[in-house]
Design a protein around this motif. Structure first.
Motif, PDB file in Angstrom:
ATOM      1  N   GLU A 161      28.601 117.369 132.182  1.00 12.70           N
ATOM      2  CA  GLU A 161      29.344 118.658 132.242  1.00 12.70           C
ATOM      3  C   GLU A 161      30.431 118.683 131.210  1.00 12.70           C
ATOM      4  OE1 GLU A 161      30.108 118.621 137.092  1.00 12.70           O
ATOM      5  OE2 GLU A 161      31.003 117.209 136.149  1.00 12.70           O
ATOM      6  N   ALA A 162      30.630 117.804 130.543  1.00 10.90           N
ATOM      7  CA  ALA A 162      31.402 117.841 129.276  1.00 10.90           C
ATOM      8  C   ALA A 162      30.830 116.893 128.206  1.00 10.90           C
ATOM      9  CB  ALA A 162      32.785 116.954 129.542  1.00 10.90           C
ATOM     10  N   VAL A 163      30.634 117.439 127.074  1.00 10.41           N
ATOM     11  CA  VAL A 163      29.762 116.652 125.937  1.00 10.41           C
ATOM     12  C   VAL A 163      30.516 116.709 124.637  1.00 10.41           C
ATOM     13  CG1 VAL A 163      27.748 116.591 125.003  1.00 10.41           C
ATOM     14  CG2 VAL A 163      27.437 117.657 127.088  1.00 10.41           C
ATOM     15  N   LEU A 164      30.597 115.273 124.052  1.00  3.87           N
ATOM     16  CA  LEU A 164      31.315 114.946 122.912  1.00  3.87           C
ATOM     17  C   LEU A 164      30.256 114.981 121.778  1.00  3.87           C
ATOM     18  CD1 LEU A 164      34.669 113.004 122.667  1.00  3.87           C
ATOM     19  CD2 LEU A 164      32.492 113.037 120.995  1.00  3.87           C
ATOM     20  N   TRP A 165      30.488 115.538 120.588  1.00  9.38           N
ATOM     21  CA  TRP A 165      29.508 115.668 119.522  1.00  9.38           C
ATOM     22  C   TRP A 165      30.325 115.283 118.349  1.00  9.38           C
ATOM     23  CZ3 TRP A 165      27.780 120.373 116.201  1.00  9.38           C
ATOM     24  CH2 TRP A 165      26.947 119.636 115.204  1.00  9.38           C
ATOM     25  N   GLN A 223      36.420 119.880 138.469  1.00  7.86           N
ATOM     26  CA  GLN A 223      35.241 119.783 139.007  1.00  7.86           C
ATOM     27  C   GLN A 223      35.044 121.705 139.271  1.00  7.86           C
ATOM     28  OE1 GLN A 223      34.687 117.705 142.487  1.00  7.86           O
ATOM     29  NE2 GLN A 223      34.119 116.007 141.512  1.00  7.86           N
ATOM     30  N   HIS A 224      33.968 122.151 139.151  1.00  3.80           N
ATOM     31  CA  HIS A 224      33.736 123.667 139.580  1.00  3.80           C
ATOM     32  C   HIS A 224      34.753 124.644 138.552  1.00  3.80           C
ATOM     33  CE1 HIS A 224      31.261 122.224 142.551  1.00  3.80           C
ATOM     34  NE2 HIS A 224      32.327 121.576 143.353  1.00  3.80           N
ATOM     35  N   GLY A 240      43.844 114.874 134.460  1.00  2.00           N
ATOM     36  CA  GLY A 240      43.978 116.420 135.302  1.00  2.00           C
ATOM     37  C   GLY A 240      45.203 117.057 134.815  1.00  2.00           C
ATOM     38  N   ASP A 241      45.701 116.901 133.483  1.00  2.00           N
ATOM     39  CA  ASP A 241      46.981 117.505 132.940  1.00  2.00           C
ATOM     40  C   ASP A 241      46.558 118.835 132.200  1.00  2.00           C
ATOM     41  OD1 ASP A 241      49.028 118.077 131.403  1.00  2.00           O
ATOM     42  OD2 ASP A 241      49.126 115.938 130.065  1.00  2.00           O
ATOM     43  N   LEU A 242      46.734 119.822 133.112  1.00  2.00           N
ATOM     44  CA  LEU A 242      46.446 121.056 133.117  1.00  2.00           C
ATOM     45  C   LEU A 242      47.186 121.759 131.801  1.00  2.00           C
ATOM     46  CD1 LEU A 242      45.329 122.448 136.503  1.00  2.00           C
ATOM     47  CD2 LEU A 242      43.854 122.272 134.510  1.00  2.00           C
ATOM     48  N   LYS A 243      48.526 121.409 131.681  1.00  2.00           N
ATOM     49  CA  LYS A 243      49.594 121.836 130.810  1.00  2.00           C
ATOM     50  C   LYS A 243      48.889 121.474 129.332  1.00  2.00           C
ATOM     51  CE  LYS A 243      54.177 122.064 130.508  1.00  2.00           C
ATOM     52  NZ  LYS A 243      55.634 121.474 130.162  1.00  2.00           N
ATOM     53  N   THR A 244      48.469 120.248 129.304  1.00  2.00           N
ATOM     54  CA  THR A 244      48.003 119.735 127.935  1.00  2.00           C
ATOM     55  C   THR A 244      46.681 120.442 127.775  1.00  2.00           C
ATOM     56  OG1 THR A 244      49.327 117.787 128.105  1.00  2.00           O
ATOM     57  CG2 THR A 244      47.732 117.719 126.518  1.00  2.00           C
ATOM     58  N   ILE A 303      31.466 125.274 135.254  1.00  2.00           N
ATOM     59  CA  ILE A 303      30.901 123.981 134.435  1.00  2.00           C
ATOM     60  C   ILE A 303      29.526 123.968 135.257  1.00  2.00           C
ATOM     61  CG2 ILE A 303      31.302 121.865 135.346  1.00  2.00           C
ATOM     62  CD1 ILE A 303      33.824 121.627 133.688  1.00  2.00           C
ATOM     63  N   GLY A 304      28.591 123.528 134.389  1.00  2.00           N
ATOM     64  CA  GLY A 304      27.296 123.099 134.946  1.00  2.00           C
ATOM     65  C   GLY A 304      26.861 121.848 134.406  1.00  2.00           C
ATOM     66  N   THR A 305      25.735 121.232 134.762  1.00  2.00           N
ATOM     67  CA  THR A 305      25.189 119.773 134.176  1.00  2.00           C
ATOM     68  C   THR A 305      24.086 119.825 133.239  1.00  2.00           C
ATOM     69  OG1 THR A 305      23.619 120.074 136.194  1.00  2.00           O
ATOM     70  CG2 THR A 305      25.593 119.118 136.789  1.00  2.00           C
ATOM     71  N   GLY A 306      23.852 120.841 132.896  1.00  2.00           N
ATOM     72  CA  GLY A 306      22.818 120.695 131.660  1.00  2.00           C
ATOM     73  C   GLY A 306      21.571 121.083 132.034  1.00  2.00           C
TER      74      GLY A 306
END
Ligand code: 2P0
Length: 351
Positions: free
Chosen positions: A166-170, A196-197, A248-252, A344-347
């Motif tokens: 769902e999140a990918v780091l390159w 999530q979602h 889960g810090d949405l402000k940052t 968000i999806g899974t790939g």
């Protein structure tokens, strides 16, 4: 290190092979902008994988001398051939068996071709999934998602972030074990439930072709006056953003995501030649989002690609109030009032 991806074993060539995969687009939070060597990023990036915006590709391979045909929505597309030819040339030392096959490639996107949404990430990811599916059939080995991402990167940098997770780091990052310039790594386990979602509504301000191709865009970072500071900043922003994703810090999250989008555009405004890729309506939307956030405390923010369209990111629990905002205030800034609701999806998935 690249050599690890060279297929060492002989394969038992089959007469023909067929497969079909779909792969999504992705939206970068920390942006990849600047590259060197063969598709190596100047700084690490991280993205959310999308779900609705996808490319679906079927490939039929016939034993014979290597070449390919490419059709988009059933129609021959010779203009797509140079990019695919370059892709096959780049991957051939890693997948030498491709030289024994003719490939018929059929592809389609779930999003409109002329939406201003780049399809290079989803299309190169889908094609790489098909190639690795064939390789797995020929070798009997399990699907190798790192090699899939490695091959996709050789087609288009951002494509390596569209395969798994769902999140990918390159890109090599000191604070991320296992990070690599060669492929994207799944960072789904980082995500706090608030992500999530997570929603991405893409407001289509300009559906035209890209003003600056990604090749030209990345080149602008060579000899850019602020390049060094920008690359260092991306490392720091990634460290901060990863902590925010985990907590889960949405402000940052909002602070880093919006700053990254504006920095990407600032890099283009301060390069030579210089470009302004936002349109007046892009700025109007940003101002409306900021006013809405201030007045309602709804944690919605924006990010941008290398174009005028705006990606609105927000938790799914706020979908109703954001829908109202779009309907009442934002749709009028979009071309023909068009926008795409994604999340968000899974790939990549086999069809
Ligand atoms: C990204 N973009 O991180 C950045 C932010 C656009 C803005 O990667 O030349 O099509 O094929 O490696 O991946 C767009 O560039 O470039 C891009 P190539 P790509 O998503």
């Amino acid at each position: 290190m690249e050599d690890n991806f060279k297929l060492g074993t002989e394969v038992d060539l089959k007469e023909s092979l067929t497969t079909k995969w779909q792969a999504p687009s992705n939206i970068a939070l920390v942006k990849y902008w600047g590259k060197h060597g063969v598709q190596l990023p100047a700084n690490p990036s991280i993205s959310f994988t999308l779900d609705a915006c996808r490319t679906i590709t079927s490939v039929h391979a016939r034993k014979g001398s290597h070449s390919f045909s490419i059709r988009y929505e059933g129609v021959e597309k010779p203009e797509f051939a140079p990019k695919i030819k370059a892709y096959f040339e780049r991957i051939s030392s890693y997948c030498p068996w491709i030289n024994n096959y003719y490939f018929e490639i059929d592809t389609q996107n779930t999003f409109p071709h002329s939406s201003g949404i780049a399809s290079s990430a989803s299309s190169m990811a889908a094609l790489s999934a098909c190639v690795m599916d064939f390789e797995s059939t020929l070798t009997g080995n399990a699907l190798d998602y790192h090699k899939m991402s490695f091959l996709a990167r050789l087609g288009s940098g951002s494509a390596c972030r569209s395969l798994q997770g769902e999140a990918v780091l390159w890109g090599e990052h000191n604070d991320t074990d296992g990070s690599s310039n060669l492929y994207g790594i799944d960072q789904s386990e980082l995500l706090h439930p608030v992500f999530q979602h997570f929603q991405d509504t893409i407001l289509l301000v300009d559906k035209g072709e890209k003003v600056v191709s990604s090749t030209v865009g990345h080149d602008l970072m060579n000899n850019h006056a602020y390049a060094r500071a920008r690359f260092e900043q991306a490392h720091e922003n990634l460290t901060t953003l990863k902590k925010a994703l985990k907590a889960g810090d949405l402000k940052t999250f909002i602070k880093i995501t919006e700053s990254e989008a504006l920095t990407l555009h600032a890099m283009m405004m301060t390069s030579h030649p210089y470009f302004i890729l936002m349109k007046p309506n892009t700025l109007s939307i940003i101002e409306e989002i900021w006013a809405f956030r201030k007045n309602t405390d709804v944690p919605v923010c924006f990010t941008l690609d290398a174009g005028a369209n705006v990606h609105m990111l927000y938790p799914s629990e706020h979908k109703m109030s954001v829908d109202q905002l779009i309907h009442n205030k934002l749709a009028k800034y979009c071309q023909n009032s068009h926008y795409i609701c994604d999340q968000i999806g899974t790939g990549a998935k086999k069809c």
